[in-house]
Scaffold this motif. Sequence first.
Motif, PDB file in Angstrom:
ATOM      1  N   GLY A 182       0.874   5.863  16.609  1.00 44.42           N
ATOM      2  CA  GLY A 182       1.682   5.953  17.815  1.00 44.42           C
ATOM      3  C   GLY A 182       3.139   6.252  17.548  1.00 44.42           C
ATOM      4  O   GLY A 182       3.964   6.214  18.451  1.00 44.42           O
ATOM      5  N   SER A 183       3.480   6.593  16.313  1.00 43.54           N
ATOM      6  CA  SER A 183       4.892   6.799  15.975  1.00 43.54           C
ATOM      7  C   SER A 183       5.183   8.274  15.719  1.00 43.54           C
ATOM      8  O   SER A 183       4.298   9.102  15.643  1.00 43.54           O
ATOM      9  N   ALA A 184       6.452   8.561  15.532  1.00 42.59           N
ATOM     10  CA  ALA A 184       6.874   9.920  15.239  1.00 42.59           C
ATOM     11  C   ALA A 184       6.392  10.370  13.864  1.00 42.59           C
ATOM     12  O   ALA A 184       6.338  11.557  13.581  1.00 42.59           O
ATOM     13  N   HIS A 185       6.032   9.396  12.988  1.00 43.84           N
ATOM     14  CA  HIS A 185       5.571   9.732  11.644  1.00 43.84           C
ATOM     15  C   HIS A 185       4.100  10.104  11.627  1.00 43.84           C
ATOM     16  O   HIS A 185       3.614  10.633  10.658  1.00 43.84           O
ATOM     17  N   GLY A 186       3.333   9.747  12.657  1.00 45.35           N
ATOM     18  CA  GLY A 186       1.882   9.910  12.640  1.00 45.35           C
ATOM     19  C   GLY A 186       1.397  11.144  13.190  1.00 45.35           C
ATOM     20  O   GLY A 186       1.404  12.178  13.388  1.00 45.35           O
TER      21      GLY A 186
ATOM     22  N   GLU B 209      -6.318 -12.230  -7.798  1.00 42.15           N
ATOM     23  CA  GLU B 209      -7.081 -12.237  -6.557  1.00 42.15           C
ATOM     24  C   GLU B 209      -6.157 -11.786  -5.434  1.00 42.15           C
ATOM     25  O   GLU B 209      -5.135 -12.418  -5.167  1.00 42.15           O
ATOM     26  N   ILE B 210      -6.503 -10.685  -4.797  1.00 42.04           N
ATOM     27  CA  ILE B 210      -5.693 -10.152  -3.700  1.00 42.04           C
ATOM     28  C   ILE B 210      -5.952 -11.023  -2.478  1.00 42.04           C
ATOM     29  O   ILE B 210      -7.083 -11.136  -2.018  1.00 42.04           O
ATOM     30  N   LYS B 211      -4.907 -11.628  -1.952  1.00 41.57           N
ATOM     31  CA  LYS B 211      -5.043 -12.538  -0.810  1.00 41.57           C
ATOM     32  C   LYS B 211      -4.760 -11.870   0.529  1.00 41.57           C
ATOM     33  O   LYS B 211      -5.254 -12.309   1.549  1.00 41.57           O
ATOM     34  N   ALA B 212      -3.953 -10.826   0.530  1.00 41.61           N
ATOM     35  CA  ALA B 212      -3.634 -10.132   1.780  1.00 41.61           C
ATOM     36  C   ALA B 212      -3.024  -8.771   1.460  1.00 41.61           C
ATOM     37  O   ALA B 212      -2.460  -8.576   0.385  1.00 41.61           O
ATOM     38  N   VAL B 213      -3.165  -7.864   2.383  1.00 36.89           N
ATOM     39  CA  VAL B 213      -2.522  -6.551   2.294  1.00 36.89           C
ATOM     40  C   VAL B 213      -1.992  -6.196   3.678  1.00 36.89           C
ATOM     41  O   VAL B 213      -2.420  -6.790   4.670  1.00 36.89           O
ATOM     42  N   THR B 214      -1.081  -5.270   3.733  1.00 43.59           N
ATOM     43  CA  THR B 214      -0.631  -4.757   5.027  1.00 43.59           C
ATOM     44  C   THR B 214      -0.954  -3.271   5.086  1.00 43.59           C
ATOM     45  O   THR B 214      -1.059  -2.604   4.062  1.00 43.59           O
ATOM     46  N   LEU B 215      -1.100  -2.780   6.290  1.00 46.71           N
ATOM     47  CA  LEU B 215      -1.365  -1.371   6.504  1.00 46.71           C
ATOM     48  C   LEU B 215      -0.652  -0.972   7.783  1.00 46.71           C
ATOM     49  O   LEU B 215      -0.878  -1.568   8.829  1.00 46.71           O
ATOM     50  N   THR B 216       0.217   0.005   7.680  1.00 46.48           N
ATOM     51  CA  THR B 216       0.968   0.458   8.840  1.00 46.48           C
ATOM     52  C   THR B 216       0.145   1.439   9.653  1.00 46.48           C
ATOM     53  O   THR B 216      -0.430   2.376   9.107  1.00 46.48           O
ATOM     54  N   ASP B 217       0.064   1.218  10.943  1.00 44.35           N
ATOM     55  CA  ASP B 217      -0.602   2.134  11.857  1.00 44.35           C
ATOM     56  C   ASP B 217       0.455   3.103  12.382  1.00 44.35           C
ATOM     57  O   ASP B 217       1.260   2.760  13.226  1.00 44.35           O
ATOM     58  N   TRP B 218       0.444   4.322  11.848  1.00 45.22           N
ATOM     59  CA  TRP B 218       1.436   5.333  12.225  1.00 45.22           C
ATOM     60  C   TRP B 218       0.992   6.149  13.428  1.00 45.22           C
ATOM     61  O   TRP B 218       1.689   7.045  13.868  1.00 45.22           O
TER      62      TRP B 218
END
Length: 108
Positions: free
Chosen positions: A104-108, A93-102
């Motif tokens: 506003g960055s130099a990578h996005g 059961e997946i309890k949490a995930v993260t997702l990077t918001d790129w």
Amino acid sequence: MFDVIKGARQTGKTTILIDRAAETGEQIVVADAKRAAFVKLLAKQYGKEIKEPISVETFLRMRQYRTFRSAEKIDVLIDDVEAVLWRIFQPCEIKAVTLTDWSGSAHG
């Protein structure tokens, strides 16, 4: 970097992916074969030509057996990412995930 198409159920998220796949040739990956058949039918109903949608199991098998050429870059569009993750990690059961918001960055 990738786009996140977010919305409530039945608001056209899959249709957006189908439109993009028709324009770019990107591969749609879904949770299972039943969903792949649905996406294929939906694309046909909208008159869109796309690559055959594939299940995550098919994608992983193709990668494992090197169906993709080693130097080939495969661009994918994932439909219903929660269902795809569930399919990969079941019975966990997946309890949490993260997702990077790129955005506003130099990578996005």
